[in-house]
Design a protein around this motif. Structure first.
Motif, PDB file in Angstrom:
ATOM      1  N   PHE A  64      99.427  79.581  58.129  1.00 40.85           N
ATOM      2  CA  PHE A  64     100.096  79.794  56.843  1.00 40.85           C
ATOM      3  C   PHE A  64      99.980  81.278  56.506  1.00 40.85           C
ATOM      4  N   GLY A  65     100.760  81.732  55.570  1.00 45.79           N
ATOM      5  CA  GLY A  65     100.789  83.152  55.291  1.00 45.79           C
ATOM      6  C   GLY A  65     100.607  83.447  53.827  1.00 45.79           C
ATOM      7  N   PRO A  66     100.932  84.669  53.440  1.00 44.08           N
ATOM      8  CA  PRO A  66     101.440  85.725  54.316  1.00 44.08           C
ATOM      9  C   PRO A  66     100.365  86.299  55.244  1.00 44.08           C
ATOM     10  N   LEU A  67     100.850  86.747  56.418  1.00 37.76           N
ATOM     11  CA  LEU A  67      99.973  87.305  57.449  1.00 37.76           C
ATOM     12  C   LEU A  67     100.343  88.758  57.696  1.00 37.76           C
ATOM     13  N   ASP A  68      99.356  89.558  58.046  1.00 32.41           N
ATOM     14  CA  ASP A  68      99.639  90.907  58.536  1.00 32.41           C
ATOM     15  C   ASP A  68      99.830  90.823  60.051  1.00 32.41           C
ATOM     16  N   LEU A  69     101.049  91.079  60.517  1.00 31.39           N
ATOM     17  CA  LEU A  69     101.334  90.975  61.958  1.00 31.39           C
ATOM     18  C   LEU A  69     101.776  92.311  62.553  1.00 31.39           C
ATOM     19  N   HIS A  70     101.460  93.414  61.863  1.00 35.15           N
ATOM     20  CA  HIS A  70     101.758  94.737  62.432  1.00 35.15           C
ATOM     21  C   HIS A  70     100.734  95.044  63.508  1.00 35.15           C
ATOM     22  N   PRO A  71     101.174  95.221  64.763  1.00 36.78           N
ATOM     23  CA  PRO A  71     100.199  95.427  65.841  1.00 36.78           C
ATOM     24  C   PRO A  71      99.260  96.616  65.585  1.00 36.78           C
ATOM     25  N   ASP A  72      99.731  97.641  64.875  1.00 40.44           N
ATOM     26  CA  ASP A  72      98.897  98.834  64.681  1.00 40.44           C
ATOM     27  C   ASP A  72      98.044  98.767  63.423  1.00 40.44           C
ATOM     28  N   SER A  73      98.184  97.709  62.655  1.00 46.11           N
ATOM     29  CA  SER A  73      97.495  97.674  61.365  1.00 46.11           C
ATOM     30  C   SER A  73      96.003  97.389  61.539  1.00 46.11           C
ATOM     31  N   PRO A  74      95.153  98.061  60.764  1.00 49.73           N
ATOM     32  CA  PRO A  74      93.713  97.753  60.820  1.00 49.73           C
ATOM     33  C   PRO A  74      93.403  96.340  60.322  1.00 49.73           C
ATOM     34  N   THR A  75      94.345  95.740  59.593  1.00 46.84           N
ATOM     35  CA  THR A  75      94.114  94.367  59.124  1.00 46.84           C
ATOM     36  C   THR A  75      95.051  93.381  59.842  1.00 46.84           C
ATOM     37  N   TYR A  76      95.340  93.663  61.124  1.00 52.66           N
ATOM     38  CA  TYR A  76      96.179  92.759  61.928  1.00 52.66           C
ATOM     39  C   TYR A  76      95.552  91.366  61.975  1.00 52.66           C
ATOM     40  N   GLY A  77      96.370  90.360  61.730  1.00 58.67           N
ATOM     41  CA  GLY A  77      95.883  88.980  61.816  1.00 58.67           C
ATOM     42  C   GLY A  77      95.133  88.507  60.586  1.00 58.67           C
ATOM     43  N   TYR A  78      95.153  89.326  59.530  1.00 57.90           N
ATOM     44  CA  TYR A  78      94.556  88.887  58.260  1.00 57.90           C
ATOM     45  C   TYR A  78      95.561  88.027  57.496  1.00 57.90           C
ATOM     46  N   ILE A  79      95.063  87.048  56.772  1.00 58.18           N
ATOM     47  CA  ILE A  79      95.864  86.405  55.738  1.00 58.18           C
ATOM     48  C   ILE A  79      95.806  87.369  54.559  1.00 58.18           C
ATOM     49  N   THR A  80      96.939  87.754  54.011  1.00 56.84           N
ATOM     50  CA  THR A  80      96.931  88.838  53.019  1.00 56.84           C
ATOM     51  C   THR A  80      96.768  88.328  51.584  1.00 56.84           C
ATOM     52  N   THR A  81      97.869  88.090  50.889  1.00 54.63           N
ATOM     53  CA  THR A  81      97.738  87.842  49.444  1.00 54.63           C
ATOM     54  C   THR A  81      98.067  86.404  49.057  1.00 54.63           C
ATOM     55  N   THR A  82      97.418  85.455  49.674  1.00 58.01           N
ATOM     56  CA  THR A  82      97.723  84.057  49.365  1.00 58.01           C
ATOM     57  C   THR A  82      97.127  83.628  48.026  1.00 58.01           C
ATOM     58  N   PRO A  83      97.846  82.772  47.291  1.00 61.46           N
ATOM     59  CA  PRO A  83      97.245  82.187  46.088  1.00 61.46           C
ATOM     60  C   PRO A  83      96.138  81.168  46.433  1.00 61.46           C
ATOM     61  N   LYS A  84      96.031  80.796  47.710  1.00 59.51           N
ATOM     62  CA  LYS A  84      95.010  79.810  48.112  1.00 59.51           C
ATOM     63  C   LYS A  84      93.625  80.415  47.918  1.00 59.51           C
ATOM     64  N   GLU A  85      92.831  79.790  47.052  1.00 55.97           N
ATOM     65  CA  GLU A  85      91.570  80.377  46.615  1.00 55.97           C
ATOM     66  C   GLU A  85      90.612  80.648  47.777  1.00 55.97           C
ATOM     67  N   GLY A  86      90.096  81.864  47.809  1.00 54.41           N
ATOM     68  CA  GLY A  86      89.110  82.242  48.823  1.00 54.41           C
ATOM     69  C   GLY A  86      89.710  82.744  50.116  1.00 54.41           C
ATOM     70  N   TRP A  87      91.043  82.602  50.283  1.00 53.17           N
ATOM     71  CA  TRP A  87      91.661  82.930  51.575  1.00 53.17           C
ATOM     72  C   TRP A  87      92.388  84.278  51.588  1.00 53.17           C
ATOM     73  N   SER A  88      92.405  84.988  50.462  1.00 50.39           N
ATOM     74  CA  SER A  88      93.030  86.318  50.474  1.00 50.39           C
ATOM     75  C   SER A  88      92.174  87.275  51.277  1.00 50.39           C
ATOM     76  N   GLN A  89      92.839  88.092  52.116  1.00 47.90           N
ATOM     77  CA  GLN A  89      92.165  89.116  52.926  1.00 47.90           C
ATOM     78  C   GLN A  89      91.134  88.512  53.876  1.00 47.90           C
ATOM     79  N   VAL A  90      91.440  87.330  54.405  1.00 51.52           N
ATOM     80  CA  VAL A  90      90.558  86.717  55.405  1.00 51.52           C
ATOM     81  C   VAL A  90      91.030  87.132  56.801  1.00 51.52           C
ATOM     82  N   ASN A  91      90.083  87.608  57.607  1.00 54.04           N
ATOM     83  CA  ASN A  91      90.400  88.068  58.965  1.00 54.04           C
ATOM     84  C   ASN A  91      90.400  86.874  59.923  1.00 54.04           C
ATOM     85  N   LEU A  92      91.412  86.033  59.783  1.00 54.54           N
ATOM     86  CA  LEU A  92      91.479  84.791  60.569  1.00 54.54           C
ATOM     87  C   LEU A  92      91.497  85.090  62.064  1.00 54.54           C
TER      88      LEU A  92
END
Ligand SMILES: [Zn+2]
Length: 297
Positions: A64-92
């Motif tokens: 589920f998203g939103p996800l950071d999928l920029h290959p060059d991003s330092p937060t690649y593969g993070y769940i970014t700004t989800t309203p799902k509690e506790g899951w924002s900025q999680v390095n899944l």
């Protein structure tokens, strides 16, 4: 033997699978999505025996998203700004990579589902662009273009298309927290439940809900056909599996295009063009396994 892991990371449940292909799964398990720490621990425990035995060759995550999928991003593969509690900025992605210690691929749940439907179904393999549209609680669109899942500035969010909204026929304002009456706001399972005050699966076939629903979905597909010129569209998700809906959507797609695009696929062969998912409701998890198999190939 080399096995591939699939993780379908949903907002309400996670599904883990391991095997070589859809016909040969060694194990499958689902558990509710709780805190990131506990949920990722359960994923790790599922795969641990296969990590220890060296059988796990690679894993895929359909998230589920939103996800950071920029290959060059330092937060690649993070769940970014989800309203799902506790899951924002999680390095899944990072957490799974670290705990499984094998190559890992990650994509949105809808891109993974599109990838799986194309990868595992021989007649879909050469069809490109290839779209997977899901109409369930929410609406999402995954796209494989030139052999790869479509990414860009962020990821495509065709579930939020603006649609013509006839307020006389449908006075319901919509449920999207951002746009109210976008596609998802008007045609998701959630919007149907709110508009008609009963769950879509309880609405009888004769209910006017379904005529409205097939109109909205067909309008969305027409827009997608104009934008991407897909060679096939898979229409998945719980709402879209309502008996007779896909047939109505096919008819209306043809009708709404008013003969503008001249293709026998859209005219005589639309039954082969807009199809339900061959992988059923497991396109996401099996798509994640396909991504893993592709990564290890
Ligand atoms: Zn929206």
């Amino acid at each position: 033997m080399k096995l591939f892991g699939g993780i379908e990371a949903g907002g309400t449940k996670f599904v883990c699978m391991i095997g070589t292909d859809p016909e040969h799964l060694s194990k499958e398990e689902r558990f509710p999505t709780t805190t990131p720490r506990e949920t990722i621990r359960k994923v790790t425990e599922f795969f641990l025996p296969y990590v220890k035995s060296g059988e796990l060759a690679a894993a895929g995550i359909a998230s589920f998203g939103p996800l950071d999928l920029h290959p060059d991003s330092p937060t690649y593969g993070y769940i970014t700004t989800t309203p799902k509690e506790g899951w924002s900025q999680v390095n899944l992605y990072g957490e799974i990579c670290r705990s499984l210690n094998v190559p890992v691929a990650i994509d949105t749940d809808v891109n993974a589902a599109a990838f799986g439907e194309q990868y595992w179904i021989p007649e879909n393999r050469s069809l490109d662009p290839f779209l997977y549209v899901t109409v369930g609680t929410g609406i999402g669109v995954g796209a494989i273009i030139n052999g790869s899942p479509l990414h860009g500035l962020l990821h495509a969010e065709a579930g939020h298309f603006a649609l013509p909204h006839d307020w006389q026929r449908d006075p319901f304002p919509g449920v999207c927290p951002y746009h109210n009456d976008c596609l998802e706001g008007l045609a998701s399972g959630l919007s149907m439940a709110k508009r008609w005050e009963q769950k879509p699966e309880h609405l009888p076939a004769s209910h006017p809900a379904w005529d409205l629903e097939s109109d909205y979905i067909a309008l969305a597909l027409v827009n997608l056909i104009y934008a991407y010129s897909p060679q096939r569209i898979i229409l998945g998700g719980g709402v879209a599996q309502h008996p007779g809906l896909i047939q109505d959507v096919r008819c209306k797609v043809r009708q709404f295009m008013k003969g503008y695009l001249r293709s026998s696929m859209l005219m005589e062969r639309i039954d082969e063009y807009i199809l339900p998912p061959a992988l059923g409701n497991r396109s996401g998890g099996l798509g994640a396994i396909a991504m893993a198999a592709n990564l290890a190939a």
